[in-house]
Structure formats: structure tokens, C-alpha cells
Design a protein around this motif. Structure first.
Motif, short mmCIF file in Angstrom:
data_model
loop_
_atom_site.label_atom_id
_atom_site.label_comp_id
_atom_site.label_asym_id
_atom_site.label_seq_id
_atom_site.Cartn_x
_atom_site.Cartn_y
_atom_site.Cartn_z
N MET A 176 12.24 3.38 2.18
CA MET A 176 13.02 2.42 1.41
C MET A 176 14.48 2.39 1.87
SD MET A 176 11.02 0.86 -0.54
CE MET A 176 9.37 0.98 -1.23
N ASN A 177 15.03 3.56 2.21
CA ASN A 177 16.40 3.59 2.72
C ASN A 177 16.50 2.85 4.05
OD1 ASN A 177 17.50 4.98 0.58
ND2 ASN A 177 17.30 6.98 1.53
N ASP A 178 15.48 3.01 4.88
CA ASP A 178 15.48 2.33 6.17
C ASP A 178 15.42 0.81 6.00
OD1 ASP A 178 15.39 2.42 9.08
OD2 ASP A 178 13.32 1.74 8.88
N SER A 179 14.54 0.35 5.12
CA SER A 179 14.44 -1.09 4.89
C SER A 179 15.66 -1.62 4.15
CB SER A 179 13.16 -1.42 4.09
OG SER A 179 13.18 -0.80 2.82
N HIS A 180 16.26 -0.78 3.28
CA HIS A 180 17.48 -1.21 2.56
C HIS A 180 18.61 -1.45 3.55
CE1 HIS A 180 20.31 -1.56 -0.75
NE2 HIS A 180 21.10 -0.69 -0.15
N ARG A 181 18.70 -0.61 4.58
CA ARG A 181 19.72 -0.80 5.61
C ARG A 181 19.50 -2.14 6.33
NH1 ARG A 181 18.55 3.31 8.33
NH2 ARG A 181 19.85 4.78 7.18
N TYR A 182 18.25 -2.46 6.58
CA TYR A 182 17.94 -3.75 7.23
C TYR A 182 18.32 -4.91 6.32
CZ TYR A 182 15.04 -7.75 8.48
OH TYR A 182 14.60 -9.03 8.76
N PHE A 183 17.99 -4.81 5.04
CA PHE A 183 18.30 -5.90 4.11
C PHE A 183 19.81 -6.06 3.94
CE2 PHE A 183 13.98 -4.86 2.19
CZ PHE A 183 13.38 -5.96 2.76
N MET A 184 20.54 -4.96 3.92
CA MET A 184 21.99 -5.06 3.80
C MET A 184 22.60 -5.70 5.06
SD MET A 184 22.74 -4.10 0.80
CE MET A 184 21.16 -4.88 0.42
N GLY A 185 21.99 -5.44 6.21
CA GLY A 185 22.44 -6.12 7.42
C GLY A 185 22.22 -7.61 7.34
N GLY A 186 21.05 -8.01 6.82
CA GLY A 186 20.78 -9.43 6.63
C GLY A 186 21.74 -10.07 5.64
N ARG A 187 22.11 -9.31 4.60
CA ARG A 187 23.07 -9.85 3.63
C ARG A 187 24.44 -10.06 4.27
NH1 ARG A 187 23.80 -6.50 -1.82
NH2 ARG A 187 21.62 -7.18 -2.03
N LYS A 188 24.85 -9.09 5.09
CA LYS A 188 26.19 -9.15 5.70
C LYS A 188 26.27 -10.20 6.80
CE LYS A 188 30.33 -7.25 5.97
NZ LYS A 188 31.26 -7.19 4.81
N ILE A 189 25.21 -10.36 7.58
CA ILE A 189 25.25 -11.22 8.76
C ILE A 189 24.84 -12.65 8.44
CG2 ILE A 189 24.39 -11.52 11.12
CD1 ILE A 189 26.22 -9.12 10.69
N ASN A 232 0.84 -1.18 0.00
CA ASN A 232 0.00 0.00 0.00
C ASN A 232 0.88 1.24 0.00
OD1 ASN A 232 -1.96 1.94 0.29
ND2 ASN A 232 -2.50 1.40 2.39
N TYR A 233 0.99 1.88 -1.16
CA TYR A 233 1.84 3.07 -1.30
C TYR A 233 1.01 4.35 -1.44
CZ TYR A 233 5.59 -0.29 -2.10
OH TYR A 233 6.48 -1.32 -1.97
N SER A 234 -0.26 4.26 -1.12
CA SER A 234 -1.11 5.44 -1.23
C SER A 234 -0.74 6.46 -0.16
CB SER A 234 -2.59 5.05 -1.09
OG SER A 234 -2.83 4.46 0.18
N GLN A 235 -1.00 7.72 -0.47
CA GLN A 235 -0.75 8.83 0.44
C GLN A 235 0.72 8.90 0.88
OE1 GLN A 235 -3.56 8.27 3.64
NE2 GLN A 235 -5.29 8.91 2.39
N MET A 236 1.62 8.54 -0.03
CA MET A 236 3.05 8.63 0.27
C MET A 236 3.72 9.52 -0.78
SD MET A 236 4.14 4.77 1.43
CE MET A 236 5.73 5.33 2.06
N SER A 237 4.53 10.44 -0.31
CA SER A 237 5.27 11.31 -1.21
C SER A 237 6.61 10.68 -1.56
CB SER A 237 5.49 12.68 -0.54
OG SER A 237 6.31 12.53 0.61
N TYR A 238 7.35 11.34 -2.45
CA TYR A 238 8.68 10.84 -2.81
C TYR A 238 9.58 10.78 -1.58
CZ TYR A 238 13.48 10.95 -4.51
OH TYR A 238 14.81 10.69 -4.70
N SER A 239 9.50 11.81 -0.74
CA SER A 239 10.37 11.86 0.43
C SER A 239 10.09 10.73 1.40
CB SER A 239 10.23 13.21 1.13
OG SER A 239 10.60 14.27 0.27
N THR A 240 8.80 10.48 1.67
CA THR A 240 8.46 9.42 2.62
C THR A 240 8.80 8.04 2.06
OG1 THR A 240 6.18 9.41 1.78
CG2 THR A 240 6.66 10.76 3.72
N ILE A 241 8.57 7.84 0.76
CA ILE A 241 8.92 6.55 0.16
C ILE A 241 10.43 6.36 0.19
CG2 ILE A 241 8.94 5.24 -1.99
CD1 ILE A 241 6.27 6.43 -2.70
N ARG A 242 11.18 7.41 -0.13
CA ARG A 242 12.64 7.31 -0.13
C ARG A 242 13.16 7.01 1.28
NH1 ARG A 242 17.06 9.57 -3.02
NH2 ARG A 242 18.86 8.35 -2.30
N ALA A 243 12.60 7.69 2.28
CA ALA A 243 13.04 7.46 3.66
C ALA A 243 12.73 6.03 4.10
CB ALA A 243 12.36 8.47 4.59
#
Length: 528
Positions: A391-404, A378-389
Motif C-alpha cells: 500500500m505504501n508503494d502504491s500510495h507513492r505512485y498515486f501521490m506522484g500522479g496527483r503532483k504531476i 485478492n488480499y489472501s495470504q497477505m500479512s500486515y507487513s506485506t499489505i502495508r509495504a
């Protein structure tokens, strides 16, 4: 008259209650008014809390993943963002420790040999011949998310069609149990055998029967063989000292996922029932008539049941043209005495359901480490800034899973195959190294892995960002290409080939080769 303020117990003064609470950590006290008086959890280690309920926890997690779309999407997100469509080796030996200069030819040879066996469509790297290396990595990430552990057993057997004897057999964590399901002890916990230092020395695998209740046998597998070769691979992320088994991602929100299923199914059933009946007729009966209907007998001795008589009478009455009921024709019917005509409308049956569902999904997203928008789609009512923030937060989590999780598992598989590369003379170690492979296994097999790239929200903005990072010296082509899921060496090699082919075809060089000598500002300064 006493106007003193009292605590919630109605006896203690408010001043005394506040002073008493301030003497201890409030979270460890009785709480204001004694709200925490009955909250007395037992102090346990992770193993003590997990191992007794591990089979049930795994079974419930398996059930919710199979039957709940949200849980299934959580697993899919882990696979797609941590691994992606191909998990590629980026070989980086520790040249400084080995005491030799970097040898790019040796690196390319190792990567080429590994990729050939890893992504062979015949799946020679898999003992079951079902998975390529990337498929194996995707399954391992799903295994870790659903059970908390990644387990595999290296095997060797000769296959005339395979260039390697080494292959990997993935092991279900459900099969790793104590022999004969004995209680855990100090040196045997959850199927893991430990030494006095708490190190894993062997794993006990239950074979042929953990699922069907037939002929159970256990096989003991050494964690590492006498010659130093890996005998069993076990990867998990411990949260405290002494932990032997991992905790799956769903345990903290398993109850909410199950209740969400119940909530959705109940709401759907209510909607279906409301849609089936547009109107109904209610009729009043006396006590004696009601008892006759319930007993199914008639006072007159007739063989016709009272309910049948009543329905026949209803049918005869409402079948008359003058009493024909029309709901869409706006006709007001003449009903039998004491009958009521009710219009059935859904009303506010689903009021608050959407908000409650969102609240539960946010809780589940937090428990699994995922972003709410990704988990719910559900990506409704989300701006570019909120989506980017987000996605960056979840990307950090995924990169941690990749490393660990993903990288250590992939590194151990690479170590096994690299050893056979040397034995079979596919590659030869550069001369002059300070240490041999047996002396420094990790130095010779040190590597990184390229998986799924970061999702692009606005491609143009992110390309500009990458260019500025490289030009300012804050990043490299290797790092920025890896964010896109690409190998910079292959990217450069392909660009060289394309430039040569364009020259041969009489085409102008690509746009990235057309660079001006001076910027407009510099040109103005030179002309002046």
C-alpha cells in the motif's frame, strides 16, 4: 579426438563466442547462440511510434476499459486514490516573493469563494452543467489513465444563476487531431500546433463527426490568449524531449488484458459444457453407414432418413425396462453391440488456470503502476507487513500522479477562477505587494490540493506513528491531516467550536485536552 566445447551454433568454440559477446553490450549483440539475431526494432521517438497508431490505441484501450473488469478497476483505483470524494484547495501564495506578510484572512476568503463555486451542486463550474469540480477532477484522472492526456477548454458565458462567467469544458483527447486528418509535420503533431521551439501554441479540435462520420469541422484554439489568460489546458507526463501527446497506462499490457478475457471466457465455456453432460453413449458405424448418415439418403428408397431410423431404434431399445439406464442408481446397463458408456468428469481441465491468471494480473498491475492485490481484489495470504509495504508503494505512485497530473490541471482551473474573483471584487489583493496578479500569476495562485487520504491498515499503529512524527518535529499537523484527506485548519477550527460547546453544556473537555504536566519519569525525578 577433439573435446573442445562449442557454442550453440555447433561451429564456433565456446571460448571465442564468450570473448565476442564481451566485446559489446550483450543486449545490443546477437545474443548467446544468436537468440537476438532477429530482434531489430526501429529506433523511433515516442511521437513517431505513437501518433500513427494513436486512434487504434485509444479505441482498443476504450474497448478493454468498457468490457474488462480488471481494466475498469484500474481506472477506479486512480480516481479513488488520487482524487477521492472531494478535491480541496489549500491556498498558499508565495508571500516571500510577493514581499508581504502572510494574510490568513485573505487565504480563508479565497478558499471559501472557490469552494462555493467548485462544489456547487448546480455545477456552474462545468460548461455542460454536469460536473462539480471534484467530479471534473475524477474524470480528468480517468481520462489521463485511459488516453494519456488531460484536455479542457476554458469558456466564459453569462448565466444569471451563476456567480461566475468562467466555466470549464472537458475535451476528449480523441477529438484533438490534425485538420482533415493530415499527416503530422514538424509544427503540427497529433492535433497540436507547435512553434519552432517546440512549444504548444494552438490545439485543433475536431467537432461533430469524429465518431459518426458526418460533417467534420476543426476549431483552432490558442493555448494562451493575448492578455495572458489560459486558452486551452493540456496536461500529460512526457517521457522524452519533443513529445506532444501522452501514452495511456494500458498500452504496455493491452495485449495481456485482451488475452486474459479470451482465456477466462474459454475456460468458462469448457466448464459449462462439462457440467451439461454427465454421461454419453458412443457407437461405432461402418464406412457405408457413416456415408449414408452424412448424405441423409437411404439405399432402400425409404423417405425416413437413416439417422432418424437409428435414433428411433436407440429409443426403442433403451426404453425397455430391462435396459433402462440409471446413472445415479448405480445400475450397470446392457448396451447395444459396439456401444460405449462414458462418464463425463471435469478432470483437471482448469489445472494451472489460477496460476496463469495471477501471472497475467501481476504483469498488468506492473504495467499500470498499481498493486496486484488492489487490482485483483485478492488480499489472501497477505500479512500486515506485506499489505502495508504494498500500500505504501502504491500510495507513492498515486501521490506522484496527483503532483504531476491532477495538481497542474487543478491549478490552471484555479488561476482562471481567481482572476475572475479579482475582477468581480469577491476578494481584494493585500496591499503593499511587490507584484500585481498580471505580473506574477503563479505567485498569487500557488496552492496545494488535498485529496484522498492514505489507506489505514492498522488505525492505532498509524495514529501513534503520526503523533510521534509531530512530537519529534519530523512532521506537522498539516502534513499528517493531509494524509487523512483533511484540512488541518478546518480540523482546528472544529475542535475549538466543540470545546466551547462542551463548556457551555457543562461537559468535560475532550480527551486530547487532558494532558498531564509531567510524564511518570519526570514526576519521579521531581519527587526525588
Amino acid at each position: 579426438m577433439n573435446n573442445q566445447l562449442l557454442a550453440p551454433d555447433g561451429v564456433t568454440s565456446l571460448r571465442e563466442e564468450v570473448a565476442r559477446q564481451n566485446m559489446v553490450f550483450r543486449g545490443a549483440g546477437a545474443g548467446f547462440g544468436g537468440q537476438l539475431m532477429d530482434w531489430n526494432p526501429q529506433l523511433q521517438s515516442v511521437d513517431a511510434a505513437l501518433l500513427p497508431v494513436l486512434p487504434r490505441a485509444q479505441a482498443r484501450a476504450d474497448d478493454v476499459i468498457r468490457n474488462n473488469g480488471i481494466a475498469a478497476n484500474a481506472i477506479q483505483l486512480h480516481q479513488d486514490h488520487i482524487i477521492g470524494s472531494e478535491y480541496r484547495l489549500s491556498y498558499k501564495p508565495n508571500w516571500h516573493l510577493l514581499g508581504i506578510k502572510p494574510d490568513s484572512g485573505f487565504v480563508r476568503d479565497v478558499e471559501a469563494v472557490f469552494r462555493d463555486i467548485a462544489e456547487d451542486p448546480n455545477c456552474y463550474i462545468d460548461a455542460e452543467r454536469k460536473r462539480t469540480f471534484t467530479m471534473m477532477m475524477r474524470e480528468s484522472v480517468a481520462m489521463h489513465a485511459s488516453s494519456g492526456d488531460v484536455m479542457a477548454k476554458p469558456e466564459m458565458f453569462n448565466d444569471v444563476h451563476s456567480p461566475f462567467s468562467t466555466c470549464i469544458r472537458l475535451v476528449s483527447p480523441k477529438c484533438v487531431t490534425n485538420p482533415n486528418h493530415k499527416m503530422s509535420t514538424e509544427y503540427l503533431k497529433g492535433g497540436i500546433e507547435l512553434n519552432r521551439r517546440g512549444q504548444e501554441i494552438a490545439i485543433h479540435i475536431e467537432q461533430g463527426g469524429h465518431q459518426f462520420g458526418v460533417g467534420r469541422k476543426w476549431r483552432r484554439v490558442n493555448k494562451r490568449l493575448a492578455n495572458g489568460r489560459i486558452g486551452f489546458i493540456h496536461v500529460f507526463e512526457p517521457t522524452e524531449a519533443g513529445q506532444t501527446r501522452g501514452v495511456n497506462k494500458f498500452l504496455s499490457s493491452l495485449e495481456q488484458l485482451k488475452m486474459l478475457d479470451t482465456l477466462q471466457n474459454t475456460t468458462l465455456q469448457q466448464a459449462i459444457v462439462a457440467a451439461m453432460y454427465a454421461a454419453s453413449i458412443e457407437s461405432e458405424l461402418g464406412t457405408e453407414e457413416a456415408m449414408e448418415f452424412l448424405a441423409g439418403t437411404s439405399r432402400g428408397g425409404s423417405n425416413i432418413a437413416p439417422l432418424d431410423k437409428m435414433l428411433a431404434g436407440y429409443g426403442d431399445y433403451y426404453a425397455k425396462p430391462e435396459n433402462n439406464i440409471k446413472l445415479g442408481g448405480v445400475k450397470v446397463p446392457h448396451l447395444l453391440p459396439n456401444d460405449k458408456f462414458n462418464i463425463r468428469t471435469p478432470g483437471n481441465m482448469g489445472a494451472g488456470f489460477a496460476d496463469l491468471e495471477k501471472s497475467i494480473l501481476r504483469y498488468v498491475a506492473a504495467g499500470t503502476g498499481l498493486d496486484y492485490a488492489q487490482l485483483s481484489k485478492n488480499y489472501s495470504q497477505m500479512s500486515y507487513s506485506t499489505i502495508r509495504a504494498s500500500m505504501n508503494d502504491s500510495h507513492r505512485y498515486f501521490m506522484g500522479g496527483r503532483k504531476i497530473i491532477a495538481n497542474p490541471f487543478a491549478n490552471q482551473i484555479f488561476e482562471l477562477l481567481f482572476e475572475e474573483m479579482l475582477i468581480r471584487k469577491y476578494v481584494t489583493l493585500p496591499k503593499g505587494a511587490r507584484y500585481s496578479f498580471q505580473q506574477r500569476r503563479h505567485a498569487w495562485t500557488r496552492c496545494d490540493w488535498i485529496g484522498s487520504g492514505r489507506m489505514a491498515i492498522d488505525g492505532l499503529k498509524e495514529v501513534k506513528e503520526a503523533v510521534l512524527l509531530i512530537e519529534s518535529g519530523l512532521s506537522t499537523y498539516e502534513e499528517e491531516a493531509a494524509k487523512l484527506g483533511k484540512d488541518y485548519q478546518e480540523l482546528f477550527a472544529q475542535q475549538v467550536r466543540e470545546v466551547d460547546e462542551r463548556k457551555k453544556s457543562g461537559l468535560p473537555p475532550p480527551s486530547y485536552m487532558k494532558t498531564e504536566q509531567f510524564s511518570p519519569a519526570e514526576q519521579g525525578q521531581t519527587d526525588g
